[in-house]
Scaffold this motif. Structure first.
Motif, PDB file in Angstrom:
ATOM      1  N   MET A   1      14.413   6.808 149.100  1.00  0.00           N
ATOM      2  CA  MET A   1      14.136   8.060 149.780  1.00  0.00           C
ATOM      3  C   MET A   1      13.109   8.855 148.964  1.00  0.00           C
ATOM      4  O   MET A   1      13.116   8.803 147.751  1.00  0.00           O
ATOM      5  CB  MET A   1      15.423   8.887 149.905  1.00  0.00           C
ATOM      6  N   PRO A   2      12.276   9.606 149.652  1.00  0.00           N
ATOM      7  CA  PRO A   2      11.294  10.423 148.932  1.00  0.00           C
ATOM      8  C   PRO A   2      11.953  11.578 148.193  1.00  0.00           C
ATOM      9  O   PRO A   2      13.026  12.044 148.558  1.00  0.00           O
ATOM     10  CB  PRO A   2      10.372  10.931 150.047  1.00  0.00           C
ATOM     11  N   THR A   3      11.265  12.012 147.162  1.00  0.00           N
ATOM     12  CA  THR A   3      11.732  13.143 146.362  1.00  0.00           C
ATOM     13  C   THR A   3      10.997  14.395 146.814  1.00  0.00           C
ATOM     14  O   THR A   3       9.790  14.370 146.994  1.00  0.00           O
ATOM     15  CB  THR A   3      11.474  12.881 144.869  1.00  0.00           C
ATOM     16  N   THR A   4      11.723  15.468 146.979  1.00  0.00           N
ATOM     17  CA  THR A   4      11.130  16.753 147.332  1.00  0.00           C
ATOM     18  C   THR A   4      11.167  17.652 146.110  1.00  0.00           C
ATOM     19  O   THR A   4      12.188  17.740 145.428  1.00  0.00           O
ATOM     20  CB  THR A   4      11.912  17.418 148.484  1.00  0.00           C
ATOM     21  N   LYS A   5      10.050  18.309 145.842  1.00  0.00           N
ATOM     22  CA  LYS A   5       9.962  19.207 144.698  1.00  0.00           C
ATOM     23  C   LYS A   5       9.965  20.654 145.182  1.00  0.00           C
ATOM     24  O   LYS A   5       9.287  20.983 146.160  1.00  0.00           O
ATOM     25  CB  LYS A   5       8.703  18.932 143.883  1.00  0.00           C
ATOM     26  N   ILE A   6      10.714  21.476 144.480  1.00  0.00           N
ATOM     27  CA  ILE A   6      10.772  22.909 144.763  1.00  0.00           C
ATOM     28  C   ILE A   6      10.468  23.644 143.470  1.00  0.00           C
ATOM     29  O   ILE A   6      11.032  23.325 142.425  1.00  0.00           O
ATOM     30  CB  ILE A   6      12.141  23.317 145.323  1.00  0.00           C
ATOM     31  N   LEU A   7       9.577  24.619 143.547  1.00  0.00           N
ATOM     32  CA  LEU A   7       9.202  25.416 142.387  1.00  0.00           C
ATOM     33  C   LEU A   7       9.648  26.858 142.610  1.00  0.00           C
ATOM     34  O   LEU A   7       9.339  27.450 143.640  1.00  0.00           O
ATOM     35  CB  LEU A   7       7.685  25.371 142.188  1.00  0.00           C
ATOM     36  N   ILE A   8      10.363  27.396 141.641  1.00  0.00           N
ATOM     37  CA  ILE A   8      10.782  28.796 141.664  1.00  0.00           C
ATOM     38  C   ILE A   8      10.004  29.495 140.553  1.00  0.00           C
ATOM     39  O   ILE A   8      10.359  29.393 139.378  1.00  0.00           O
ATOM     40  CB  ILE A   8      12.303  28.954 141.424  1.00  0.00           C
ATOM     41  N   PRO A   9       8.895  30.201 140.879  1.00  0.00           N
ATOM     42  CA  PRO A   9       8.039  30.805 139.851  1.00  0.00           C
ATOM     43  C   PRO A   9       8.557  32.153 139.361  1.00  0.00           C
ATOM     44  O   PRO A   9       7.916  33.187 139.534  1.00  0.00           O
ATOM     45  CB  PRO A   9       6.699  30.935 140.574  1.00  0.00           C
ATOM     46  N   ALA A  10       9.724  32.123 138.764  1.00  0.00           N
ATOM     47  CA  ALA A  10      10.349  33.345 138.244  1.00  0.00           C
ATOM     48  C   ALA A  10      11.204  32.970 137.036  1.00  0.00           C
ATOM     49  O   ALA A  10      11.611  31.814 136.888  1.00  0.00           O
ATOM     50  CB  ALA A  10      11.211  34.002 139.309  1.00  0.00           C
ATOM     51  N   SER A  35      22.621  38.019 139.323  1.00  0.00           N
ATOM     52  CA  SER A  35      22.849  36.678 139.869  1.00  0.00           C
ATOM     53  C   SER A  35      22.588  36.652 141.362  1.00  0.00           C
ATOM     54  O   SER A  35      21.959  35.730 141.891  1.00  0.00           O
ATOM     55  CB  SER A  35      24.287  36.229 139.613  1.00  0.00           C
ATOM     56  N   LYS A  36      23.058  37.662 142.056  1.00  0.00           N
ATOM     57  CA  LYS A  36      22.894  37.730 143.509  1.00  0.00           C
ATOM     58  C   LYS A  36      21.418  37.800 143.889  1.00  0.00           C
ATOM     59  O   LYS A  36      20.960  37.099 144.794  1.00  0.00           O
ATOM     60  CB  LYS A  36      23.644  38.948 144.049  1.00  0.00           C
ATOM     61  N   GLN A  37      20.641  38.610 143.173  1.00  0.00           N
ATOM     62  CA  GLN A  37      19.211  38.738 143.454  1.00  0.00           C
ATOM     63  C   GLN A  37      18.465  37.440 143.163  1.00  0.00           C
ATOM     64  O   GLN A  37      17.594  37.023 143.931  1.00  0.00           O
ATOM     65  CB  GLN A  37      18.605  39.876 142.641  1.00  0.00           C
ATOM     66  N   TYR A  38      18.819  36.786 142.048  1.00  0.00           N
ATOM     67  CA  TYR A  38      18.150  35.535 141.700  1.00  0.00           C
ATOM     68  C   TYR A  38      18.456  34.449 142.723  1.00  0.00           C
ATOM     69  O   TYR A  38      17.557  33.717 143.151  1.00  0.00           O
ATOM     70  CB  TYR A  38      18.553  35.083 140.298  1.00  0.00           C
ATOM     71  N   LYS A  39      19.699  34.350 143.141  1.00  0.00           N
ATOM     72  CA  LYS A  39      20.063  33.338 144.133  1.00  0.00           C
ATOM     73  C   LYS A  39      19.342  33.584 145.453  1.00  0.00           C
ATOM     74  O   LYS A  39      18.910  32.638 146.121  1.00  0.00           O
ATOM     75  CB  LYS A  39      21.572  33.278 144.333  1.00  0.00           C
ATOM     76  N   ALA A  40      19.169  34.842 145.823  1.00  0.00           N
ATOM     77  CA  ALA A  40      18.419  35.165 147.042  1.00  0.00           C
ATOM     78  C   ALA A  40      16.954  34.747 146.893  1.00  0.00           C
ATOM     79  O   ALA A  40      16.346  34.227 147.841  1.00  0.00           O
ATOM     80  CB  ALA A  40      18.533  36.656 147.350  1.00  0.00           C
ATOM     81  N   LEU A  41      16.381  34.954 145.714  1.00  0.00           N
ATOM     82  CA  LEU A  41      14.999  34.561 145.450  1.00  0.00           C
ATOM     83  C   LEU A  41      14.848  33.036 145.514  1.00  0.00           C
ATOM     84  O   LEU A  41      13.915  32.523 146.137  1.00  0.00           O
ATOM     85  CB  LEU A  41      14.556  35.077 144.085  1.00  0.00           C
ATOM     86  N   VAL A  42      15.775  32.308 144.886  1.00  0.00           N
ATOM     87  CA  VAL A  42      15.747  30.842 144.920  1.00  0.00           C
ATOM     88  C   VAL A  42      15.851  30.355 146.363  1.00  0.00           C
ATOM     89  O   VAL A  42      15.088  29.473 146.791  1.00  0.00           O
ATOM     90  CB  VAL A  42      16.878  30.244 144.051  1.00  0.00           C
ATOM     91  N   ALA A  43      16.754  30.930 147.130  1.00  0.00           N
ATOM     92  CA  ALA A  43      16.921  30.528 148.530  1.00  0.00           C
ATOM     93  C   ALA A  43      15.651  30.796 149.333  1.00  0.00           C
ATOM     94  O   ALA A  43      15.243  29.975 150.159  1.00  0.00           O
ATOM     95  CB  ALA A  43      18.109  31.271 149.142  1.00  0.00           C
ATOM     96  N   GLN A  44      15.007  31.922 149.078  1.00  0.00           N
ATOM     97  CA  GLN A  44      13.776  32.270 149.789  1.00  0.00           C
ATOM     98  C   GLN A  44      12.674  31.242 149.505  1.00  0.00           C
ATOM     99  O   GLN A  44      12.027  30.742 150.438  1.00  0.00           O
ATOM    100  CB  GLN A  44      13.311  33.661 149.368  1.00  0.00           C
ATOM    101  N   TYR A  45      12.460  30.909 148.229  1.00  0.00           N
ATOM    102  CA  TYR A  45      11.445  29.895 147.894  1.00  0.00           C
ATOM    103  C   TYR A  45      11.816  28.533 148.471  1.00  0.00           C
ATOM    104  O   TYR A  45      10.955  27.799 148.951  1.00  0.00           O
ATOM    105  CB  TYR A  45      11.254  29.794 146.380  1.00  0.00           C
ATOM    106  N   ALA A  46      13.095  28.185 148.420  1.00  0.00           N
ATOM    107  CA  ALA A  46      13.529  26.883 148.932  1.00  0.00           C
ATOM    108  C   ALA A  46      13.294  26.771 150.432  1.00  0.00           C
ATOM    109  O   ALA A  46      12.843  25.730 150.921  1.00  0.00           O
ATOM    110  CB  ALA A  46      14.997  26.658 148.603  1.00  0.00           C
ATOM    111  N   ARG A  47      13.576  27.829 151.187  1.00  0.00           N
ATOM    112  CA  ARG A  47      13.363  27.784 152.637  1.00  0.00           C
ATOM    113  C   ARG A  47      11.891  27.539 152.978  1.00  0.00           C
ATOM    114  O   ARG A  47      11.586  26.868 153.966  1.00  0.00           O
ATOM    115  CB  ARG A  47      13.837  29.087 153.284  1.00  0.00           C
TER     116      ARG A  47
END
Length: 146
Positions: A1-10, A35-47
């Protein structure tokens, strides 16, 4: 399966200890604000970077957390850290960084954390590209052996 890369620039943020609040006769647990703000940021970049439905099979992860360099370093210390010769052996713990990221990606990249079957994770100093988190996600396909 292919690998997907996600970058969180923070700057990576670790999962903090849950906080508790009494509401009448009930006690509710909630994430600390950082923690809540960071997780929201990670989710936003991931989407924005994840171009598929959440995986439903076994998942392999490679996650590297790049911490910022301290301001009070000598030039020699700065060079060693940027070259990867010195690694961060300070808090926060690597597993707390990992927990924040996997919590944020649940429901976006995979359905449930129990699908994670293999992990490589590392904590490093910024190498000149800035504090960030680099994530590689691969769906593992296992053939049944008879």
């Amino acid at each position: 399966m292919p690998t997907t890369k996600i970058l969180i620039p923070a700057e990576p943020v670790s999962q903090g200890r849950p906080r508790f609040a009494r509401i009448g006769t009930h006690v509710a647990a909630y994430d600390p604000p950082a923690s809540k703000q960071y997780k929201a940021l990670v989710a936003q970049y991931a989407r924005h970077q994840w171009q598929a439905l959440p995986l439903d099979g076994a998942v392999k992860l490679r996650v590297v957390f790049y911490r910022p360099l301290q301001k009070s370093l000598t030039q020699a210390q700065r060079r060693r850290r940027m070259a990867g010769w010195e690694r961060p052996i300070v808090k926060p713990d690597l597993d707390n960084y990992f927990k924040a990221v996997t919590d944020a990606l649940k429901g976006i990249c995979w359905k449930n954390d129990n699908q994670i079957v293999e992990v490589y994770m590392a904590k490093r100093y910024d190498d000149g590209k800035g504090p960030r988190t680099e994530i590689e996600i691969t769906e593992q396909v296992y053939k049944k052996v008879e």
